[in-house]
Structures are given as structure tokens and as C-alpha cells.
Design an enzyme around this catalytic site. Structure first.
Site, PDB file in Angstrom:
ATOM      1  N   HIS A 111       0.786  -1.335  -0.117  1.00 17.75           N
ATOM      2  CA  HIS A 111      -0.187  -0.064  -0.060  1.00 17.75           C
ATOM      3  C   HIS A 111       0.748   1.270  -0.183  1.00 17.75           C
ATOM      4  O   HIS A 111       0.321   2.557   0.584  1.00 17.75           O
ATOM      5  CB  HIS A 111      -1.034   0.089   1.244  1.00 17.75           C
ATOM      6  CG  HIS A 111      -2.293   0.539   0.994  1.00 17.75           C
ATOM      7  ND1 HIS A 111      -2.833   1.798   1.495  1.00 17.75           N
ATOM      8  CD2 HIS A 111      -3.481   0.085   0.006  1.00 17.75           C
ATOM      9  CE1 HIS A 111      -3.925   2.073   1.120  1.00 17.75           C
ATOM     10  NE2 HIS A 111      -4.403   1.154   0.295  1.00 17.75           N
ATOM     11  N   HIS A 128      -6.825  -2.881 -10.636  1.00 21.44           N
ATOM     12  CA  HIS A 128      -7.252  -2.394  -9.307  1.00 21.44           C
ATOM     13  C   HIS A 128      -8.750  -1.839  -9.310  1.00 21.44           C
ATOM     14  O   HIS A 128      -9.283  -1.470 -10.157  1.00 21.44           O
ATOM     15  CB  HIS A 128      -6.376  -1.410  -8.950  1.00 21.44           C
ATOM     16  CG  HIS A 128      -6.648  -0.318  -7.637  1.00 21.44           C
ATOM     17  ND1 HIS A 128      -7.392   0.741  -7.461  1.00 21.44           N
ATOM     18  CD2 HIS A 128      -6.297  -0.971  -6.328  1.00 21.44           C
ATOM     19  CE1 HIS A 128      -7.350   0.796  -6.087  1.00 21.44           C
ATOM     20  NE2 HIS A 128      -6.544  -0.099  -5.431  1.00 21.44           N
TER      21      HIS A 128
END
Length: 385
Positions: A188, A288
Site C-alpha cells: 500500500h 485495481h
């Protein structure tokens, strides 16, 4: 072509953190898109409105020319807000064209290269301690692959105690499920370059499916050191917004899987170009998608028409979706059913998702002001979320 003349744009800001655009043509054909940046929905809505004069009166059939005008016509190019606004509009135009021609969008992208798409879903929160329970839930729902954050907030150089704790959750999953499920790990962008190799050392024994965003995209120059260090596939790209952003990492060969977001990286038009570029470098794509049903449908049409698409993220049940979830605004939720780890080829015209506008209007009354949290390390210094 009069019936394809664009006459109206409408925006719906709905919980949990989404923004939908409805594009209507003179002939009554409607296309839906999802132009949003998580935490900046109002900014993207304002951008869509700024782009509206370039759309009204145009034929919805001219998808490529409209994309070029929206991207290049304002002199200043790119950026998360503009690209996300373009993305949602582009999705809606493909939806209209598919409905007008009575074919699914992937047929307009060259046709299907597969009959089903491998899917994965999120488990755990930012500091997951319920991973086993949630993994069992996802497997019961039909998934055979999951993803979770590898860490919570991390300082630039972490303590040995924090480093050792990183592998706890994937270790639990491997002990519970063996090699029967695939497990993606998302750094992340929370991890800075000094810590990446040490964390990889801790995680490697548990065979992650990939390591996502090992460093922030602005630090992609560090990938050459990371890539040569590990055999774990390296994935990145959710914060990269166009083919020009992906050009260097593809050319340098420092990534195995790219992850453009269909609601941020220029929509179906641009991500199809990015996927084809990646194929030329023998690099896979796994879009994503932590957002809503239109964004997911758009990603799936890209997947179905791209030979190097390997797996698709779904936000169903993700921890952001408090009170409202992926299927709540959809009249035909069965199109997103996952069976034995796969989602079947979509067959309805356009994007194939029937949006429940009455539910959208109800959600719009509630709206949202979602913001990501601001994290700080123990010493008070800002920590990446």
C-alpha cells in the site's frame, strides 16, 4: 446518428464513497460510468461538470476523439482528478455504444479471449486480526484468492518486533488452507525503501501471489533494486494514471503485474492501451478495483478482451463498504456471482450492469464525505496510509 447525440449528464454521489455519472443520448440510450477518486468525489464531480461542454451535442459514438479532446484539449494534462473524470465518462460512452450495437463492450475491444475471469477479494482491515474468519467467508462465497494489507503504519525504519509481526497473518492463512488459496499482499505504499527487502525476507517463506505497491509510485526508481532481490511477483500501478506513467516501468522490466484502475487511469480506452503495451513486454495486468459495480464491470470487459489479464479485484465486502456494498445499486447482481474462483463472461449489451436508479436517488439523499484516515507513527511523524 442523431439518437446518439449526448444531451444530458447527471451525477450521483452515493455511499459508501462512490460517484456515478449517467450520460443520456437524444434517442434515450443511457450509459453509466464511475468517475471518482476515493476521498475527492466532489473534486471529480466539479471536473466532470467542467468537461460537460465538450460532450453535450457530440455523438457518443466518437469515443476516441472525445477522449483525446478531454485529455489534450485543456492544455494541462493528467492528474488524478482529470483522469478519473475522463475515466467515468469513457466508461459511460462504451456502455452506450455497446447498448446501441446490442453487444457487450468486450466484443468492441476485439472479442473475448476467455470464458471466465479469476477473481480475488479483500480480507482484513489495515491491521487485520480476523483474517481466518474473513478468508473462510470469502471461500464460502466462491473465491479462491484473497488479498490483505501486509502492514499497518510503518516508520522509515521499523523495529525488529514490527518486522517479525508482518508475516503473522499470511502464516495463519497458509497453516489453515495450505496452498489451496492464493494470497496477495498489499504494501500500500506504506513501506519505505529501507524496509522493503527485510519485509520480503519475512514474507517469502509463505509464497505470496504478489507483493503490491512495495514502494510509492513516485519512488518507482527503487523497483530495480527490489525486483532483482526476490522471485515474488511485483505488482504496482493503482496510482499511475496513463500509458505515459507506465511507460518507464514497462521498458525497465521492473514489474511483473501492472494494476491500473479503470476509474482513475483513463477508463476502458486508456487501460486497454496500457494492457496492450504490457503484453508487448510480457507483463501481466490485474486491474485495481476497490470501487463500485460500474468500475468493476468496466474492468471485467478489459479482462475478457486482454490475453495478459490474470486476476480481477472485487470490492464485495471490503471494509470501506459500511452500510452499502457492491450489489446494492444493481438490479442484476447475479452477473457478479463468483463460482470456484471465477466469474463467468458477461453477456448483456454494453457494460452489462443494470443500475437501480431509484436506489441511487435514495443513496444520493444520504451522500458521503468519505476521507481516508491520517496516520502518525509513535513519534508523531506522518505515516503513509
Amino acid at each position: 446518428m442523431d439518437q446518439l447525440e449526448i444531451v444530458k449528464l447527471e451525477l450521483f454521489k452515493v455511499p459508501p464513497r462512490w460517484l456515478f455519472v449517467k450520460v443520456t443520448t437524444k434517442g434515450g440510450i443511457v450509459g453509466w460510468g464511475e468517475p471518482v477518486v476515493e476521498g475527492k468525489a466532489d473534486s471529480v464531480a466539479a471536473c466532470v461538470r467542467e468537461l460537460e461542454p465538450y460532450l453535450i451535442g457530440r455523438t457518443a459514438n466518437h469515443i476516441e476523439d472525445i477522449w483525446q479532446v478531454l485529455y489534450r484539449g485543456g492544455f494541462y494534462r493528467g492528474g488524478t482528478i482529470l483522469m478519473s473524470a475522463i475515466s467515468g465518462i469513457d466508461q459511460a460512452l462504451w456502455d452506450i455504444k455497446g447498448k446501441y450495437l446490442n453487444v457487450p463492450v468486450y466484443e468492441l475491444l476485439g472479442g473475448a479471449v476467455r470464458q471466465k475471469m479469476k477473481m480475488y477479494c479483500w480480507i482484513g482491515g489495515d491491521n487485520p486480526d480476523v483474517v481466518l474468519e474473513q478468508a473462510h467467508e470469502k471461500i464460502a462465497q466462491g473465491y479462491r484468492a484473497v488479498k490483505m494489507n501486509a502492514t499497518g503504519q510503518m516508520p522509515w525504519v521499523s523495529t525488529i518486533k514490527d518486522i517479525k509481526s508482518v508475516a503473522r497473518n499470511i502464516k495463519l492463512l497458509r497453516e489453515e488452507f495450505g496452498n489451496e488459496i492464493d494470497i496477495g499482499l498489499d504494501f500500500h505504499g506504506r513501506v519505505h525503501k529501507p524496509m522493503v527487502k527485510k519485509l520480503i525476507d519475512e514474507l517469502a517463506p509463505y509464497d505470496p501471489m504478489f507483493i503490491e505497491e512495495p514502494v510509492l509510485s513516485e519512488n518507482n526508481d527503487a523497483l530495480k533494486h527490489i525486483y532483482s532481490y526476490t522471485s515474488i511477483p511485483i505488482a504496482t500501478g493503482e496510482r499511475m494514471l496513463s500509458r505515459w506513467d507506465f511507460k518507464d516501468v514497462l521498458h525497465q522490466g521492473v514489474v511483473d503485474i501492472i494494476q491500473p484502475d479503470l476509474s482513475h487511469a483513463g477508463g476502458i480506452s486508456e487501460v486497454k492501451r496500457i494492457a496492450t503495451m504490457a503484453e508487448a513486454y510480457d507483463i501481466a495486468i490485474a486491474p485495481h478495483c476497490p470501487l463500485g459495480p460500474i468500475s468493476l464491470a468496466s474492468a471485467l470487459h478489459l479482462d475478457f478482451s486482454s490475453p495478459n489479464a490474470i486476476i480481477q479485484e472485487s470490492s464485495l465486502g471490503i471494509h470501506y463498504n459500511q452500510g452499502f456494498d457492491l450489489l446494492d445499486y444493481v438490479k442484476n447482481p447475479e452477473v457478479f456471482d463468483v463460482k470456484n474462483g471465477y466469474l463467468d463472461l458477461l453477456t448483456k449489451p454494453g457494460l452489462g450492469v443494470e443500475i437501480d436508479e431509484e436506489k441511487l436517488k435514495e443513496g444520493q439523499k444520504i451522500g458521503h464525505d468519505w476521507k481516508n484516515p491520517i496516520w502518525r507513527n509513535e513519534d508523531g511523524n506522518f505515516a503513509e496510509w
